[in-house]
Design a protein around this motif. Structure first.
Motif, PDB file in Angstrom:
ATOM      1  N   ARG A 122      26.301 -39.557 -36.971  1.00  0.00           N
ATOM      2  CA  ARG A 122      26.011 -38.155 -37.289  1.00  0.00           C
ATOM      3  C   ARG A 122      24.660 -38.117 -37.995  1.00  0.00           C
ATOM      4  N   ARG A 123      23.854 -37.119 -37.634  1.00  0.00           N
ATOM      5  CA  ARG A 123      22.483 -37.088 -38.117  1.00  0.00           C
ATOM      6  C   ARG A 123      22.037 -35.653 -38.364  1.00  0.00           C
ATOM      7  N   CYS A 124      21.337 -35.450 -39.468  1.00  0.00           N
ATOM      8  CA  CYS A 124      20.671 -34.175 -39.739  1.00  0.00           C
ATOM      9  C   CYS A 124      19.189 -34.482 -39.901  1.00  0.00           C
ATOM     10  N   SER A 125      18.366 -33.884 -39.043  1.00  0.00           N
ATOM     11  CA  SER A 125      16.917 -34.106 -39.067  1.00  0.00           C
ATOM     12  C   SER A 125      16.236 -32.900 -39.689  1.00  0.00           C
ATOM     13  N   THR A 126      15.172 -33.175 -40.456  1.00  0.00           N
ATOM     14  CA  THR A 126      14.464 -32.092 -41.126  1.00  0.00           C
ATOM     15  C   THR A 126      12.972 -32.122 -40.824  1.00  0.00           C
ATOM     16  N   HIS A 127      12.358 -30.973 -40.962  1.00  0.00           N
ATOM     17  CA  HIS A 127      10.931 -30.739 -40.855  1.00  0.00           C
ATOM     18  C   HIS A 127      10.286 -31.255 -42.147  1.00  0.00           C
ATOM     19  N   PRO A 128       8.979 -31.522 -42.182  1.00  0.00           N
ATOM     20  CA  PRO A 128       8.346 -31.991 -43.419  1.00  0.00           C
ATOM     21  C   PRO A 128       8.603 -31.092 -44.639  1.00  0.00           C
ATOM     22  N   ALA A 129       8.825 -29.813 -44.421  1.00  0.00           N
ATOM     23  CA  ALA A 129       9.107 -28.901 -45.535  1.00  0.00           C
ATOM     24  C   ALA A 129      10.562 -28.993 -45.999  1.00  0.00           C
ATOM     25  N   GLY A 130      11.378 -29.810 -45.317  1.00  0.00           N
ATOM     26  CA  GLY A 130      12.775 -29.970 -45.699  1.00  0.00           C
ATOM     27  C   GLY A 130      13.730 -29.059 -44.947  1.00  0.00           C
ATOM     28  N   THR A 131      13.220 -28.249 -44.051  1.00  0.00           N
ATOM     29  CA  THR A 131      14.047 -27.342 -43.261  1.00  0.00           C
ATOM     30  C   THR A 131      14.799 -28.118 -42.185  1.00  0.00           C
ATOM     31  N   PRO A 132      16.125 -27.981 -42.117  1.00  0.00           N
ATOM     32  CA  PRO A 132      16.871 -28.667 -41.043  1.00  0.00           C
ATOM     33  C   PRO A 132      16.439 -28.151 -39.669  1.00  0.00           C
ATOM     34  N   PRO A 178      12.868 -32.948 -18.168  1.00  0.00           N
ATOM     35  CA  PRO A 178      13.626 -34.124 -18.617  1.00  0.00           C
ATOM     36  C   PRO A 178      12.686 -35.256 -19.027  1.00  0.00           C
ATOM     37  N   HIS A 179      13.130 -36.060 -19.971  1.00  0.00           N
ATOM     38  CA  HIS A 179      12.417 -37.238 -20.456  1.00  0.00           C
ATOM     39  C   HIS A 179      11.220 -36.908 -21.339  1.00  0.00           C
ATOM     40  N   THR A 180      11.009 -35.652 -21.716  1.00  0.00           N
ATOM     41  CA  THR A 180       9.915 -35.307 -22.611  1.00  0.00           C
ATOM     42  C   THR A 180      10.305 -35.693 -24.029  1.00  0.00           C
ATOM     43  N   VAL A 181       9.459 -36.442 -24.686  1.00  0.00           N
ATOM     44  CA  VAL A 181       9.763 -36.861 -26.053  1.00  0.00           C
ATOM     45  C   VAL A 181       8.744 -36.349 -27.058  1.00  0.00           C
ATOM     46  N   VAL A 182       7.600 -35.861 -26.618  1.00  0.00           N
ATOM     47  CA  VAL A 182       6.560 -35.410 -27.533  1.00  0.00           C
ATOM     48  C   VAL A 182       6.741 -33.919 -27.812  1.00  0.00           C
ATOM     49  N   LEU A 183       7.306 -33.637 -28.984  1.00  0.00           N
ATOM     50  CA  LEU A 183       7.492 -32.248 -29.391  1.00  0.00           C
ATOM     51  C   LEU A 183       6.453 -31.825 -30.423  1.00  0.00           C
ATOM     52  N   GLU A 184       5.757 -32.796 -31.011  1.00  0.00           N
ATOM     53  CA  GLU A 184       4.779 -32.508 -32.057  1.00  0.00           C
ATOM     54  C   GLU A 184       3.696 -31.559 -31.573  1.00  0.00           C
ATOM     55  N   GLU A 185       3.334 -31.661 -30.284  1.00  0.00           N
ATOM     56  CA  GLU A 185       2.303 -30.789 -29.736  1.00  0.00           C
ATOM     57  C   GLU A 185       2.709 -29.322 -29.819  1.00  0.00           C
ATOM     58  N   SER A 186       4.010 -29.063 -29.903  1.00  0.00           N
ATOM     59  CA  SER A 186       4.522 -27.696 -29.998  1.00  0.00           C
ATOM     60  C   SER A 186       4.901 -27.325 -31.429  1.00  0.00           C
ATOM     61  N   GLY A 187       4.572 -28.183 -32.385  1.00  0.00           N
ATOM     62  CA  GLY A 187       4.836 -27.875 -33.783  1.00  0.00           C
ATOM     63  C   GLY A 187       6.191 -28.316 -34.308  1.00  0.00           C
ATOM     64  N   VAL A 188       6.964 -29.061 -33.508  1.00  0.00           N
ATOM     65  CA  VAL A 188       8.268 -29.551 -33.959  1.00  0.00           C
ATOM     66  C   VAL A 188       8.056 -30.947 -34.530  1.00  0.00           C
ATOM     67  N   LEU A 189       8.146 -31.058 -35.850  1.00  0.00           N
ATOM     68  CA  LEU A 189       7.915 -32.332 -36.532  1.00  0.00           C
ATOM     69  C   LEU A 189       9.209 -32.798 -37.182  1.00  0.00           C
ATOM     70  N   PHE A 190       9.713 -33.925 -36.749  1.00  0.00           N
ATOM     71  CA  PHE A 190      10.902 -34.527 -37.350  1.00  0.00           C
ATOM     72  C   PHE A 190      10.411 -35.489 -38.430  1.00  0.00           C
ATOM     73  N   ALA A 191      10.583 -35.115 -39.700  1.00  0.00           N
ATOM     74  CA  ALA A 191      10.060 -35.923 -40.800  1.00  0.00           C
ATOM     75  C   ALA A 191      11.099 -36.861 -41.387  1.00  0.00           C
ATOM     76  N   ASP A 192      12.317 -36.398 -41.558  1.00  0.00           N
ATOM     77  CA  ASP A 192      13.371 -37.181 -42.182  1.00  0.00           C
ATOM     78  C   ASP A 192      14.680 -36.962 -41.448  1.00  0.00           C
ATOM     79  N   ALA A 193      15.582 -37.930 -41.610  1.00  0.00           N
ATOM     80  CA  ALA A 193      16.920 -37.779 -41.032  1.00  0.00           C
ATOM     81  C   ALA A 193      17.929 -38.512 -41.906  1.00  0.00           C
ATOM     82  N   GLN A 194      19.060 -37.881 -42.102  1.00  0.00           N
ATOM     83  CA  GLN A 194      20.187 -38.495 -42.809  1.00  0.00           C
ATOM     84  C   GLN A 194      21.160 -38.955 -41.733  1.00  0.00           C
ATOM     85  N   HIS A 195      21.504 -40.247 -41.727  1.00  0.00           N
ATOM     86  CA  HIS A 195      22.396 -40.814 -40.717  1.00  0.00           C
ATOM     87  C   HIS A 195      23.702 -41.249 -41.368  1.00  0.00           C
ATOM     88  N   THR A 196      24.806 -40.954 -40.719  1.00  0.00           N
ATOM     89  CA  THR A 196      26.111 -41.474 -41.120  1.00  0.00           C
ATOM     90  C   THR A 196      26.694 -42.152 -39.890  1.00  0.00           C
TER      91      THR A 196
END
Length: 153
Positions: free
Chosen positions: A109-119, A65-83
């Motif tokens: 409502r939010r869709c987050s994507t990887h730098p390559a554009g993959t949701p 719980p409370h872990t916020v650093v996912l980049e170390e595992s290769g999960v990169l949130f590059a963009d997000a569309q918010h409604t």
């Protein structure tokens, strides 16, 4: 999101109501669905529902719980569309948030994507309207802005 209730302390999550399950989407891809109940000073104020592709969801489920650093595992949130809009709560939201069924909730409502554009994440957060506020900074030089009517979302 900013805390509106002066003197309240946010907790992520203060009440550990975390439910995760893996399901199969219409295109037969597995997803990992998570539901969290967020609180301010012990009071439930937001229901967060997020779906991740299976590989990302399994990684998130394995983190403490409370872990916020996912980049170390290769999960990169590059963009997000918010409604952001209003919705009426259903029986489950009313039970979790201790309010009446049919009360208005602030919904993001939010869709987050990887730098390559993959949701890599789809979220729907529902908040008691009097407990949060959103601050949005916009600039004509640093990004694109779009306005849509509520029936286009």
């Amino acid at each position: 999101m900013r805390n509106r209730a002066a003197g309240s302390s946010p907790r992520r999550p203060a009440r550990r109501r975390h439910r995760a399950r893996t399901t199969t989407a219409a295109d037969r891809a597995e997803i990992h669905a998570v539901r969290r109940l967020r609180t301010l000073s012990g009071r439930p104020v937001m229901v967060e529902r997020t779906a991740y592709p299976s590989a990302v969801g399994e990684l998130i489920a394995s983190l403490p719980p409370h872990t916020v650093v996912l980049e170390e595992s290769g999960v990169l949130f590059a963009d997000a569309q918010h409604t952001i809009d209003l919705c009426l709560d259903d029986a489950e939201d009313a039970r979790l948030l201790d309010c009446r069924p049919g009360d208005p909730l602030l919904r993001e409502r939010r869709c987050s994507t990887h730098p390559a554009g993959t949701p890599i994440g789809w979220s729907e957060d529902r908040c008691l309207a009097e407990t949060v506020a959103f601050t949005v900074h916009s600039s004509a030089t640093s990004g694109s802005l779009a306005r849509r009517s509520s029936d286009e979302t």
